[in-house]
Design a protein around this motif. Structure first.
Motif, PDB file in Angstrom:
ATOM      1  N   ARG A 127       0.840  -1.210   0.000  1.00  0.00           N
ATOM      2  CA  ARG A 127       0.000   0.000   0.000  1.00  0.00           C
ATOM      3  C   ARG A 127       0.870   1.253   0.000  1.00  0.00           C
ATOM      4  NH1 ARG A 127      -3.740   1.698   5.218  1.00  0.00           N
ATOM      5  NH2 ARG A 127      -4.573   3.678   4.399  1.00  0.00           N
ATOM      6  N   PRO A 128       0.712   2.130  -0.978  1.00  0.00           N
ATOM      7  CA  PRO A 128       1.476   3.374  -0.968  1.00  0.00           C
ATOM      8  C   PRO A 128       1.066   4.232   0.235  1.00  0.00           C
ATOM      9  CG  PRO A 128       0.478   2.972  -3.124  1.00  0.00           C
ATOM     10  CD  PRO A 128      -0.158   2.011  -2.169  1.00  0.00           C
ATOM     11  N   ILE A 129       2.041   4.853   0.872  1.00  0.00           N
ATOM     12  CA  ILE A 129       1.777   5.747   2.006  1.00  0.00           C
ATOM     13  C   ILE A 129       2.226   7.151   1.612  1.00  0.00           C
ATOM     14  CG2 ILE A 129       2.296   6.277   4.410  1.00  0.00           C
ATOM     15  CD1 ILE A 129       0.617   3.728   4.037  1.00  0.00           C
ATOM     16  N   GLU A 130       1.247   8.020   1.391  1.00  0.00           N
ATOM     17  CA  GLU A 130       1.556   9.369   0.923  1.00  0.00           C
ATOM     18  C   GLU A 130       1.468  10.433   2.008  1.00  0.00           C
ATOM     19  OE1 GLU A 130      -0.779  10.404  -2.499  1.00  0.00           O
ATOM     20  OE2 GLU A 130       0.783   9.594  -3.817  1.00  0.00           O
ATOM     21  N   LYS A 131       0.898  10.088   3.157  1.00  0.00           N
ATOM     22  CA  LYS A 131       0.701  11.100   4.197  1.00  0.00           C
ATOM     23  C   LYS A 131       1.311  10.670   5.531  1.00  0.00           C
ATOM     24  CE  LYS A 131      -1.581  13.679   1.326  1.00  0.00           C
ATOM     25  NZ  LYS A 131      -0.950  14.920   0.800  1.00  0.00           N
ATOM     26  N   PRO A 132       2.648  10.512   5.580  1.00  0.00           N
ATOM     27  CA  PRO A 132       3.268  10.191   6.867  1.00  0.00           C
ATOM     28  C   PRO A 132       3.098  11.348   7.842  1.00  0.00           C
ATOM     29  CG  PRO A 132       4.944  10.821   5.283  1.00  0.00           C
ATOM     30  CD  PRO A 132       3.653  10.725   4.512  1.00  0.00           C
ATOM     31  N   VAL A 133       3.109  11.029   9.129  1.00  0.00           N
ATOM     32  CA  VAL A 133       3.031  12.059  10.160  1.00  0.00           C
ATOM     33  C   VAL A 133       4.418  12.666  10.336  1.00  0.00           C
ATOM     34  CG1 VAL A 133       2.559  12.508  12.595  1.00  0.00           C
ATOM     35  CG2 VAL A 133       1.112  10.912  11.309  1.00  0.00           C
ATOM     36  N   ALA A 134       4.493  13.979  10.259  1.00  0.00           N
ATOM     37  CA  ALA A 134       5.779  14.663  10.371  1.00  0.00           C
ATOM     38  C   ALA A 134       6.474  14.290  11.679  1.00  0.00           C
ATOM     39  CB  ALA A 134       5.572  16.175  10.303  1.00  0.00           C
ATOM     40  N   GLY A 135       7.757  13.974  11.573  1.00  0.00           N
ATOM     41  CA  GLY A 135       8.558  13.647  12.737  1.00  0.00           C
ATOM     42  C   GLY A 135       8.489  12.202  13.181  1.00  0.00           C
ATOM     43  N   SER A 136       7.653  11.386  12.510  1.00  0.00           N
ATOM     44  CA  SER A 136       7.494   9.991  12.931  1.00  0.00           C
ATOM     45  C   SER A 136       8.325   9.009  12.122  1.00  0.00           C
ATOM     46  CB  SER A 136       6.018   9.581  12.830  1.00  0.00           C
ATOM     47  OG  SER A 136       5.635   9.374  11.470  1.00  0.00           O
ATOM     48  N   VAL A 137       8.849   9.440  10.982  1.00  0.00           N
ATOM     49  CA  VAL A 137       9.520   8.517  10.060  1.00  0.00           C
ATOM     50  C   VAL A 137      10.933   8.192  10.534  1.00  0.00           C
ATOM     51  CG1 VAL A 137      10.232   8.120   7.674  1.00  0.00           C
ATOM     52  CG2 VAL A 137       8.167   9.452   8.147  1.00  0.00           C
ATOM     53  N   ARG A 138      11.258   6.881  10.498  1.00  0.00           N
ATOM     54  CA  ARG A 138      12.605   6.401  10.792  1.00  0.00           C
ATOM     55  C   ARG A 138      13.054   5.529   9.627  1.00  0.00           C
ATOM     56  NH1 ARG A 138      12.575   3.866  16.727  1.00  0.00           N
ATOM     57  NH2 ARG A 138      14.840   3.912  16.353  1.00  0.00           N
ATOM     58  N   VAL A 139      14.307   5.629   9.241  1.00  0.00           N
ATOM     59  CA  VAL A 139      14.815   4.927   8.049  1.00  0.00           C
ATOM     60  C   VAL A 139      16.116   4.209   8.373  1.00  0.00           C
ATOM     61  CG1 VAL A 139      15.703   5.243   5.706  1.00  0.00           C
ATOM     62  CG2 VAL A 139      13.700   6.550   6.461  1.00  0.00           C
ATOM     63  N   ALA A 140      16.251   3.019   7.810  1.00  0.00           N
ATOM     64  CA  ALA A 140      17.497   2.259   7.956  1.00  0.00           C
ATOM     65  C   ALA A 140      17.965   1.774   6.590  1.00  0.00           C
ATOM     66  CB  ALA A 140      17.295   1.067   8.885  1.00  0.00           C
TER      67      ALA A 140
END
Length: 214
Positions: A127-140
């Motif tokens: 499922r594409p996610i186009e509206k992440p909550v600002a400040g919640s994203v973590r990436v590795a």
């Protein structure tokens, strides 16, 4: 040209008590022998909600009416919090950088789209996610968390993660992410009709919303 959208969230106190969920469209044809043939009409589910179930007071109702008027009915889309499905991990848990695969490094590849995958063994759905909550994203990358604002940035309006020059994932490296997200929706009616006498007696007003598919 994309439809107009306001980057504002529907009143959360109403949304978390509302009713709704995903809907799919499947054609089912029964042959003369009694066998079925099934075909998915939509690549993605489309969620429908009724915010009326979350309106418990006149104050909340007035806030929804004001929100409806500012959106001009069906004209402007907006963000909606789906309490059942609003994160890359299990409900109530904190998102982690290894939650969801979002791509694999390749020469010169800097941007990756956030996505949530449902299922694993039989027919996983991405499922594409186009509206992440600002400040919640973590990436590795390759299992090691990368620093937001140093190694990469995310566009909270599109869900695109972009690595900075010199910080691109190595070819073949798995890129993963964890996040909270909202559902892009709009009102599914250009009018709100409320019987105040019935509302005060406990009747639930109808306030239909429908997901905007990317």
């Amino acid at each position: 040209m994309p439809a107009p959208f306001h980057e504002v969230r529907f009143p959360v106190d109403v949304a978390v008590k509302s009713r709704g969920g995903p809907r799919r469209r499947t054609d089912v044809v029964v042959t003369g022998s009694g066998r079925e043939e099934r075909n998915a009409r939509w690549a993605h589910a489309r969620r429908r909600y009724d915010a009326g179930y979350g309106v418990k007071t006149l104050t909340a109702l007035a806030a929804v009416v004001a929100f409806f008027e500012e959106r001009r009915g069906r004209l402007y889309g907006f963000r909606w919090r789906d309490r059942l499905d609003d994160r890359s991990c299990t409900p109530g848990a904190a998102p982690g950088p290894l939650d969801m695969p979002i791509g694999t490094g390749a020469a010169g590849l800097a941007s990756f789209a956030l996505a949530k995958t449902y299922g694993a063994a039989f027919a996983p759905y991405r499922r594409p996610i186009e509206k992440p909550v600002a400040g919640s994203v973590r990436v590795a990358v390759a299992g090691v968390e990368r620093a937001a604002g140093v190694d990469w940035d995310v566009d909270a309006a599109t869900g695109q993660v972009t690595f900075r020059p010199g910080k691109l994932p190595a070819p073949g490296a798995a890129v993963t992410a964890g996040f909270l997200f909202d559902v892009p929706v709009r009102f599914d009616a250009d009018e709100l009709i409320v019987d105040l006498a019935a509302f005060e007696a406990g009747e639930i007003p109808s306030i239909p919303l429908i997901e905007i598919i990317p």
